[in-house]
Design a protein around this motif. Structure first.
Motif, PDB file in Angstrom:
ATOM      1  N   SER A  45       0.845  -1.194   0.000  1.00 39.90           N
ATOM      2  CA  SER A  45       0.000   0.000   0.000  1.00 39.90           C
ATOM      3  C   SER A  45       0.883   1.248   0.000  1.00 39.90           C
ATOM      4  N   ILE A  46       0.449   2.217  -0.735  1.00 43.42           N
ATOM      5  CA  ILE A  46       1.195   3.477  -0.820  1.00 43.42           C
ATOM      6  C   ILE A  46       0.259   4.623  -0.427  1.00 43.42           C
ATOM      7  N   LYS A  47       0.880   5.765  -0.212  1.00 41.74           N
ATOM      8  CA  LYS A  47       0.102   6.946   0.188  1.00 41.74           C
ATOM      9  C   LYS A  47      -0.877   7.328  -0.924  1.00 41.74           C
ATOM     10  N   CYS A  48      -2.119   7.541  -0.544  1.00 43.00           N
ATOM     11  CA  CYS A  48      -3.138   7.961  -1.512  1.00 43.00           C
ATOM     12  C   CYS A  48      -2.800   9.359  -2.031  1.00 43.00           C
ATOM     13  N   GLY A  49      -2.864   9.498  -3.323  1.00 38.76           N
ATOM     14  CA  GLY A  49      -2.488  10.782  -3.921  1.00 38.76           C
ATOM     15  C   GLY A  49      -3.601  11.816  -3.951  1.00 38.76           C
ATOM     16  N   GLU A  50      -4.772  11.399  -3.554  1.00 36.92           N
ATOM     17  CA  GLU A  50      -5.924  12.289  -3.683  1.00 36.92           C
ATOM     18  C   GLU A  50      -6.210  13.111  -2.430  1.00 36.92           C
ATOM     19  N   CYS A  51      -5.822  12.592  -1.257  1.00 41.17           N
ATOM     20  CA  CYS A  51      -6.282  13.222  -0.014  1.00 41.17           C
ATOM     21  C   CYS A  51      -5.104  13.693   0.834  1.00 41.17           C
ATOM     22  N   ASN A  52      -5.423  14.291   1.957  1.00 40.50           N
ATOM     23  CA  ASN A  52      -4.368  14.763   2.846  1.00 40.50           C
ATOM     24  C   ASN A  52      -4.029  13.713   3.901  1.00 40.50           C
ATOM     25  N   GLU A  53      -3.228  14.123   4.896  1.00 37.47           N
ATOM     26  CA  GLU A  53      -2.717  13.159   5.880  1.00 37.47           C
ATOM     27  C   GLU A  53      -3.828  12.540   6.733  1.00 37.47           C
ATOM     28  N   ASN A  54      -4.991  13.151   6.730  1.00 34.93           N
ATOM     29  CA  ASN A  54      -6.114  12.625   7.513  1.00 34.93           C
ATOM     30  C   ASN A  54      -7.133  11.877   6.654  1.00 34.93           C
ATOM     31  N   GLY A  55      -6.781  11.609   5.387  1.00 31.64           N
ATOM     32  CA  GLY A  55      -7.709  10.905   4.504  1.00 31.64           C
ATOM     33  C   GLY A  55      -8.892  11.755   4.092  1.00 31.64           C
ATOM     34  N   LEU A  56      -8.679  13.084   4.093  1.00 32.81           N
ATOM     35  CA  LEU A  56      -9.760  14.004   3.755  1.00 32.81           C
ATOM     36  C   LEU A  56      -9.457  14.760   2.469  1.00 32.81           C
ATOM     37  N   ILE A  57     -10.500  15.108   1.757  1.00 33.38           N
ATOM     38  CA  ILE A  57     -10.346  16.031   0.631  1.00 33.38           C
ATOM     39  C   ILE A  57     -11.250  17.242   0.888  1.00 33.38           C
ATOM     40  N   GLN A  58     -10.879  18.366   0.303  1.00 34.04           N
ATOM     41  CA  GLN A  58     -11.714  19.551   0.464  1.00 34.04           C
ATOM     42  C   GLN A  58     -13.045  19.316  -0.243  1.00 34.04           C
ATOM     43  N   CYS A  59     -14.099  19.795   0.372  1.00 35.47           N
ATOM     44  CA  CYS A  59     -15.445  19.558  -0.152  1.00 35.47           C
ATOM     45  C   CYS A  59     -15.557  20.088  -1.587  1.00 35.47           C
ATOM     46  N   PRO A  60     -15.902  19.191  -2.551  1.00 29.75           N
ATOM     47  CA  PRO A  60     -15.973  19.646  -3.948  1.00 29.75           C
ATOM     48  C   PRO A  60     -17.160  20.584  -4.199  1.00 29.75           C
ATOM     49  N   ILE A  61     -18.106  20.622  -3.281  1.00 28.74           N
ATOM     50  CA  ILE A  61     -19.284  21.464  -3.486  1.00 28.74           C
ATOM     51  C   ILE A  61     -19.032  22.913  -3.058  1.00 28.74           C
ATOM     52  N   CYS A  62     -18.436  23.089  -1.873  1.00 28.10           N
ATOM     53  CA  CYS A  62     -18.320  24.460  -1.352  1.00 28.10           C
ATOM     54  C   CYS A  62     -16.900  25.007  -1.363  1.00 28.10           C
ATOM     55  N   CYS A  63     -15.914  24.198  -1.655  1.00 28.15           N
ATOM     56  CA  CYS A  63     -14.538  24.712  -1.585  1.00 28.15           C
ATOM     57  C   CYS A  63     -13.897  24.836  -2.981  1.00 28.15           C
TER      58      CYS A  63
END
Ligand code: ZN
Ligand code: ZN
Length: 204
Positions: free
Chosen positions: A186-204
């Motif tokens: 397993s490798i680091k996910c390239g889509e999210c940050n260190e907490n497994g979160l992405i900025q909300c695509p609706i409001c951010c």
């Protein structure tokens, strides 16, 4: 027959209780009128008091850097105070929670030119306003209203993230790890940050 108060007024205007009330009202109303009339000047004067430091692209915004970690009680409480003072003005505010996203902490470090940064920190229209103490003081002096002049009104919380501004990453289900090309490690996910979160695509 004349109403009694007008007779009293014509006789002894100095001691007329009606007049006193009028004077009181005038006293209450006048400063507000003056403030409104000079609001443009005053807003500029108040803005001039603060150093020009602007989070990228936020020249016309209210930006607050906060933390939702309760580690240091005073810091956590100050963040709540600062946030609620801004919210009481019902203006749009961009909140950047440094405990949710280390990128925000890096951003704040480079803005302040220092490694150690403390939150809350508030920026209004490209100026560094300060933390909770400064906001409380400005509120007491009725200057915050001037600073927020022209800032759009707040809208209700986003449906996508209920106002948290982050959602769990779909690629890794919030684990921040995905399988590598070999299908085993397993490798680091390239889509999210260190907490497994992405900025909300609706409001951010
Ligand atoms: Zn991810
Ligand atoms: Zn959202």
């Amino acid at each position: 027959m004349r109403p009694p108060y007008s007779r009293r007024r014509s006789l002894t205007p100095m001691f007329d209780p009606e007049l006193t009330e009028e004077e009181q009202i005038k006293k209450m109303v006048t400063p507000r009128i003056v403030q409104r009339r000079n609001s443009k000047d005053s807003e500029e004067v108040v803005l001039e008091m603060f150093e020009k430091i602007c989070p990228f692209g936020c020249e016309n915004d209210v930006v607050i850097y906060t933390t939702t970690l309760r580690g240091i009680r005073k810091t956590f409480e100050d963040c709540n105070i600062a946030r609620s003072i801004i919210e009481s003005h019902h203006v749009q505010m961009i909140e950047r929670d440094i405990s949710m996203h280390s990128g925000f902490k890096e951003e704040l470090r480079s803005l302040m030119g220092a490694k150690n940064v403390k939150v809350p920190l508030v920026f209004v229209k490209g100026r560094l306003i300060g933390g909770a103490d400064e906001l409380v003081k400005l509120e007491e002096e009725n200057k915050l209203e001037l600073l927020f002049d022209g800032i759009p009104k707040a809208v209700s919380a986003c449906e996508g993230c209920v106002g948290i501004r982050f959602i769990m990453c779909m690629d890794c289900n919030g684990s921040s790890k995905v399988l590598g090309s070999d299908g085993r490690r397993s490798i680091k996910c390239g889509e999210c940050n260190e907490n497994g979160l992405i900025q909300c695509p609706i409001c951010c």
